[in-house]
Design a protein around this motif. Structure first.
Motif, PDB file in Angstrom:
ATOM      1  N   TYR A 164      44.607  42.299  38.040  1.00 52.72           N
ATOM      2  CA  TYR A 164      43.738  41.222  37.551  1.00 52.72           C
ATOM      3  C   TYR A 164      42.565  41.850  36.785  1.00 52.72           C
ATOM      4  O   TYR A 164      41.513  42.140  37.343  1.00 52.72           O
ATOM      5  N   ALA A 165      42.753  42.033  35.482  1.00 56.60           N
ATOM      6  CA  ALA A 165      41.786  42.784  34.678  1.00 56.60           C
ATOM      7  C   ALA A 165      40.402  42.151  34.657  1.00 56.60           C
ATOM      8  O   ALA A 165      39.381  42.847  34.659  1.00 56.60           O
ATOM      9  N   ASP A 166      40.333  40.819  34.600  1.00 59.31           N
ATOM     10  CA  ASP A 166      39.032  40.141  34.566  1.00 59.31           C
ATOM     11  C   ASP A 166      38.172  40.494  35.774  1.00 59.31           C
ATOM     12  O   ASP A 166      36.942  40.554  35.672  1.00 59.31           O
ATOM     13  N   CYS A 167      38.812  40.703  36.916  1.00 59.35           N
ATOM     14  CA  CYS A 167      38.045  41.036  38.122  1.00 59.35           C
ATOM     15  C   CYS A 167      37.357  42.394  37.983  1.00 59.35           C
ATOM     16  O   CYS A 167      36.228  42.583  38.437  1.00 59.35           O
ATOM     17  N   TYR A 168      38.045  43.341  37.349  1.00 60.85           N
ATOM     18  CA  TYR A 168      37.430  44.652  37.119  1.00 60.85           C
ATOM     19  C   TYR A 168      36.234  44.529  36.186  1.00 60.85           C
ATOM     20  O   TYR A 168      35.180  45.135  36.421  1.00 60.85           O
ATOM     21  N   GLU A 169      36.403  43.733  35.116  1.00 63.79           N
ATOM     22  CA  GLU A 169      35.295  43.596  34.172  1.00 63.79           C
ATOM     23  C   GLU A 169      34.080  42.951  34.825  1.00 63.79           C
ATOM     24  O   GLU A 169      32.950  43.431  34.687  1.00 63.79           O
ATOM     25  N   GLN A 170      34.305  41.854  35.553  1.00 64.89           N
ATOM     26  CA  GLN A 170      33.173  41.165  36.171  1.00 64.89           C
ATOM     27  C   GLN A 170      32.540  42.013  37.277  1.00 64.89           C
ATOM     28  O   GLN A 170      31.322  41.998  37.452  1.00 64.89           O
ATOM     29  N   LEU A 171      33.362  42.755  37.999  1.00 63.09           N
ATOM     30  CA  LEU A 171      32.805  43.652  39.015  1.00 63.09           C
ATOM     31  C   LEU A 171      31.973  44.733  38.329  1.00 63.09           C
ATOM     32  O   LEU A 171      30.915  45.126  38.837  1.00 63.09           O
ATOM     33  N   GLY A 172      32.434  45.190  37.154  1.00 51.80           N
ATOM     34  CA  GLY A 172      31.641  46.149  36.386  1.00 51.80           C
ATOM     35  C   GLY A 172      30.285  45.571  36.003  1.00 51.80           C
ATOM     36  O   GLY A 172      29.256  46.255  36.084  1.00 51.80           O
ATOM     37  N   ASN A 173      30.277  44.300  35.598  1.00 51.26           N
ATOM     38  CA  ASN A 173      29.005  43.635  35.267  1.00 51.26           C
ATOM     39  C   ASN A 173      28.054  43.629  36.456  1.00 51.26           C
ATOM     40  O   ASN A 173      26.852  43.897  36.325  1.00 51.26           O
ATOM     41  N   VAL A 174      28.605  43.297  37.625  1.00 50.97           N
ATOM     42  CA  VAL A 174      27.777  43.219  38.835  1.00 50.97           C
ATOM     43  C   VAL A 174      27.229  44.595  39.203  1.00 50.97           C
ATOM     44  O   VAL A 174      26.053  44.729  39.568  1.00 50.97           O
ATOM     45  N   PHE A 175      28.057  45.624  39.094  1.00 50.74           N
ATOM     46  CA  PHE A 175      27.569  46.982  39.376  1.00 50.74           C
ATOM     47  C   PHE A 175      26.482  47.375  38.381  1.00 50.74           C
ATOM     48  O   PHE A 175      25.510  48.049  38.739  1.00 50.74           O
TER      49      PHE A 175
END
Length: 333
Positions: A164-175
């Motif tokens: 689920y690529a979107d989850c990686y991107e959004q988690l990157g935003n949060v980090f």
């Protein structure tokens, strides 16, 4: 007739038949009472089951009605979905639909709460975790909660669907919001790896590389994005703008102009990108040696007309002042 009427009573209840022995009665009576109790329980279970089944059916019917109106009337649809969840509090799909109706109204606290229930009912659905994480992230942007709260849902999303690529991107935003640039880089990179056709993942990764001073890495990522992008893809706007920044830092104005012109070609005629690019390209034309005067004035006047009047003017105060200075200097009055 009562619920159990018509089923008959055990022959031995209410007395004994003539000639029955007392010992025989003691054996047969409990057995017949047990049979009666069992039959009664089956009837009760059947009636209750019918009630539950009816509620579930009514919940689905109500949710289907809401489906038809959610696009034009999300508030009314949400009300129906909410009624449906009360009729059937075990249907996780209806909870998800309710959350999506609430999302349309940007009721992020309600979205997060509704999806909390959905993830309890169906913890293996990665998209439920993703949407809950996004709702929490939106609340964090409004400073009503901490960004830390959004991490777990995105991590659960990845746990249940590692692709689920979107989850990686959004988690990157949060980090990134929690000042962990290394983890942000890792997750942006994973987003690209899991879906190399999604151009916005490249821009997020390259932008962070630039801010951290890794210019070569950023340039490589942006070149890869160009290879995967389809002609005319609007998400290429960010790729071209970031490459123009790299060329600007190197003092390569001709290359910078080429990237900005490419950005303009995909920006379209509407939206904030179409306004901002007029200033960026016009001010760059003005810096060339010799300057491309006519084109610079045309771009800068176009920018001033769209951004330096009315409510927008405050947002572009510095750019508007710079644009007017350049127009005057170039003789465009």
């Amino acid at each position: 007739m009562g619920m159990f009427e018509g089923r008959g009573s055990p022959p031995c209840m209410g007395g004994t038949r003539s000639g029955e022995a007392g010992s025989e009665r003691k054996v047969s009576e409990p057995m017949k009472l047990g049979a009666f109790a069992m039959a009664s329980c089956l009837v009760v279970s059947s009636v209750l089951g019918l009630g539950c089944s009816r509620n579930r059916q009514e919940a689905v019917i109500l949710a289907n009605q809401a489906d038809k109106e959610v696009a034009l009337n999300p508030e009314g649809a949400a009300s129906k979905y909410e009624q449906a969840t009360k009729l059937d509090p075990t249907n996780h799909r209806i909870f998800y639909k309710l959350a999506m109706a609430q999302k349309k109204r940007e009721e992020w606290d309600k979205v997060a709460s509704t999806l909390s229930r959905a993830t309890q009912l169906a913890p293996k659905y990665a998209n439920y975790w993703f949407e809950r994480g996004y709702a929490l992230e939106m609340q964090a942007k409004k400073k009503t909660i901490s960004y830390e709260e959004a991490k777990e849902p995105y991590q659960k999303c990845i746990e249940n669907d590692p692709n689920y690529a979107d989850c990686y991107e959004q988690l990157g935003n949060v980090f990134l919001w929690t000042d962990d640039e290394q983890k942000a880089l890792e997750n942006y990179t994973k987003a690209v790896e899991h879906d190399p056709t999604e151009i916005r993942y490249y821009t997020a990764l390259a932008d962070l590389y630039i801010r951290l001073g890794y210019i070569k890495e950023a340039e490589q990522v942006l070149k890869e994005a160009k290879n995967f992008a389809k002609p005319g893809d609007k998400t290429l706007f960010g790729v071209h703008v970031l490459l123009s920044q790299i060329h600007q830092d190197r003092g390569s104005l001709p290359e910078m102009v080429l990237e900005l012109e490419s950005a303009k070609s995909v920006a379209g005629g509407e939206g904030p990108e179409s306004v901002q690019i007029l200033f960026s390209l016009g001010s760059t034309y003005a810096q060339l040696t010799p300057p491309r005067t006519a084109e610079a004035v045309q771009m800068l006047k176009g920018f001033s007309a769209r951004a330096c009047k009315g409510a927008k003017a405050a947002s572009f105060k510095t750019e508007c002042e710079t644009a007017q200075t350049l127009i005057t200097r170039l003789g465009g009055s």
